[in-house]
Design an enzyme around this catalytic site. Structure first.
Site, mmCIF file in Angstrom:
data_model
loop_
_atom_site.group_PDB
_atom_site.id
_atom_site.type_symbol
_atom_site.label_atom_id
_atom_site.label_comp_id
_atom_site.label_asym_id
_atom_site.label_seq_id
_atom_site.Cartn_x
_atom_site.Cartn_y
_atom_site.Cartn_z
ATOM 1 N N LYS A 253 46.849 75.048 36.996
ATOM 2 C CA LYS A 253 47.379 75.809 35.862
ATOM 3 C C LYS A 253 47.627 77.268 36.235
ATOM 4 O O LYS A 253 48.269 77.997 35.484
ATOM 5 C CB LYS A 253 46.384 75.742 34.693
ATOM 6 C CG LYS A 253 46.248 74.377 34.065
ATOM 7 C CD LYS A 253 45.228 74.355 32.959
ATOM 8 C CE LYS A 253 43.816 74.348 33.467
ATOM 9 N NZ LYS A 253 42.822 74.081 32.408
ATOM 10 N N ARG A 254 47.115 77.675 37.386
ATOM 11 C CA ARG A 254 47.180 79.090 37.758
ATOM 12 C C ARG A 254 48.314 79.417 38.723
ATOM 13 O O ARG A 254 48.412 80.537 39.194
ATOM 14 C CB ARG A 254 45.844 79.513 38.366
ATOM 15 C CG ARG A 254 44.663 79.327 37.426
ATOM 16 C CD ARG A 254 43.342 79.664 38.094
ATOM 17 N NE ARG A 254 42.216 79.414 37.198
ATOM 18 C CZ ARG A 254 41.607 78.241 37.083
ATOM 19 N NH1 ARG A 254 42.030 77.216 37.813
ATOM 20 N NH2 ARG A 254 40.596 78.089 36.255
#
Length: 525
Positions: A253-254
């Site tokens: 997600k980063r």
């Protein structure tokens, strides 16, 4: 009984890779009439995001992955939040201390760091020498008198090996000497994930621990904890992780900025953003937060109108296959055919284009009634259809969806046809098409005016009759249909392209077609 669990941490929104792991657990339970437990591993209070829990629960409900025990459902093994089970973990830590499988350690961060640096300088692996271990009260009191605080560490074996029987990876052997004396209880008395997870799996009678391969290195210490506490071991299965688009690193997600360099990922992201903007999620000072609205997060697909069936079908095949050929699986066929033995060991790359293809196929086969129910909320959010909707909207939407066909790949795509839901004076125009087809074509305005005069004779006002009427009109004018149809589309829709022109005119209706042509001619011709 087969009892599986999925134990997300509320440190972020529901990750597509996490859903794949949860799906495999859910299927295993359903196959045997077992139970699927949802447990919230919220021991890391500093990283927990309070707002993230509800989207996790909502995401599973939207996907149709019901849980037999867990938050909002309850069950005989609750509570289902680790933050509410601390007494159990404290008791387990005390038992491990009493049996000699754990010890109180009074080392400081600086002292441990010095040992690590010395090991690195000597070219050997760091193994804590237990210099500040307190195995009796007298030693503990001595260290405490020096102003030291203690944590509880596992007293890991220094000889032999741990043998893991893994349903996906086969037999895995790990030398005990490679394991550190892991902390299981902090100085403040709170316990860490590894102890909590083992205690909960035992207390909740989990028979199969099926999780991502990133947890494989944790397994030896968890086996040590379980066996030291006298627990029977579950069946372990470590799944390959879901890799990033076009690569092998784990999907994260980063790393959104990196993934947006992938054309297919970027296209899906932009598509979703357009739907969100049109549906009114943005505007009035609001923006789409890419941290919670992107193709790595399950909520993204729910919000733009994907089908849960398509998501699950795609995720099933990320790391598993039946025969290398069969691709279509509904819930029933998943449950019938799935087995851990056919899970691949290698990571499977997340493919946005493949996922969109599954969505398109499932959407095309969806019955009209469900399609109408899916698209209507987007029109209402955009202010194009009232709440409650008019009685005739279902029939009209059904006709639009039929005419649009595979142009509507997800429910939010109905907003591409927003021009069908506005009055003539609110119609917006593709400026280039307007200039080319109406303003810049001297023959367009007279032809459109004459066609408006002919419209009352077209009866009934359906696609087939409209097509016949336009062809007869063109024959009477001794022109080809192409000399008017492009101007007709711009004048009635404001667009250069769309689904079939005659279907479009039928959907608009005679009164609206006349009003739009007259408005266009009055304003621009």
């Amino acid at each position: 009984m087969v009892r599986t669990r999925f134990a997300p941490s509320p440190t972020g929104y529901l990750h597509i890779g996490g859903v794949r792991s949860a799906l495999f657990n859910w299927i295993l339970a359903k196959q045997s009439g077992g139970q699927f437990i949802l447990r919230i591993d919220d021991t890391d209070q500093q990283r927990n995001v309070k707002e993230a829990l509800q989207p996790i629960l909502d995401g599973f409900r939207w996907l149709g992955m019901d849980w037999d025990e867990g938050p909002e459902v309850g069950g005989p093994h609750g509570p289902y939040f680790q933050s509410e089970r601390s007494d159990l973990y404290g008791q387990a830590a005390a038992q491990l201390l009493a049996s000699g499988h754990a010890y109180r350690d009074y080392s400081t961060t600086e002292e441990l760091q010095a040992q690590r640096q010395a090991a690195e300088k000597a070219g050997r692996a760091f193994v804590y020498d237990r210099q500040w271990m307190a195995e009796d009260d007298a030693t503990a009191e001595k260290f405490a008198a020096e102003g030291r605080s203690c944590v509880v560490r596992l007293k890991m074996p220094r000889e032999g090996e741990c043998v893991i029987q893994d349903a996906v990876r086969g037999e895995v052997r790990v030398q005990w000497a490679s394991e550190q004396d892991h902390v299981i209880q902090r100085a403040d008395g709170s316990c860490l994930y590894h102890l909590a997870s083992v205690v909960d799996d035992h207390a909740m009678q989990i028979s199969h621990v099926v999780r991502a391969e990133e947890h494989l290195p944790n397994t030896p210490r968890q086996i040590f904890i379980a066996e030291s506490l006298g627990y029977a071991l579950p069946q372990y299965a470590h799944l390959p992780y879901v890799a990033e688009p076009g690569g092998t690193p784990k999907l994260s997600k980063r790393k959104l900025a990196k993934y947006l360099k992938n054309p297919e990922f970027a296209q899906l992201m932009q598509h979703g953003q357009r739907i969100a903007e049109r549906a009114g999620r943005t505007g009035a000072g609001r923006t789409v937060d890419p941290d919670t609205f992107n193709p790595v997060i399950v909520d993204f697909y729910r919000e733009i109108g994907f089908l849960p069936e398509a998501i699950l079908n795609y995720l099933l095949l990320l790391g598993w296959s039946l025969d290398g050929e069969t691709e279509r699986f509904d819930r029933e066929s998943m449950i019938k055919h799935f087995s851990l033995g056919r899970v691949n060991k290698a990571p499977a790359s997340f493919d946005p284009q493949k996922l969109l293809a599954f969505q398109s196929d499932w959407m095309n086969e969806l019955d009209s009634k469900r399609k109408v129910a899916m698209v209507l909320p987007y029109l209402q959010s955009a202010g194009l259809v009232s709440e409650p909707p008019p009685c005739e909207i279902a029939d009209r939407l059904s006709r639009i969806l039929e005419a649009a066909g595979d142009r509507i790949k997800m429910a939010g795509d109905i907003l591409d046809f927003d021009y069908l839901f506005v009055s003539a004076d609110k119609l917006s125009y593709d400026e280039k098409a307007l200039q080319k087809r109406v303003v810049g074509d001297s023959a367009a305005a007279p032809l459109l005016r004459d066609f408006v005069a002919a419209l009352p004779t077209i009866e009934p006002f359906d696609a087939a009759t409209i097509e016949t009427g336009l062809k007869e009109f063109c024959a009477s004018k001794e022109i080809k249909i192409g000399q008017i149809i492009h101007a007709l589309r711009v004048a009635t829709t404001g667009q250069a392209a769309g689904f079939g022109m005659f279907d479009t005119l039928e959907v608009l209706g005679r009164e609206q077609v006349v009003a739009r042509i007259e408005h266009t001619l009055s304003a621009y011709a």
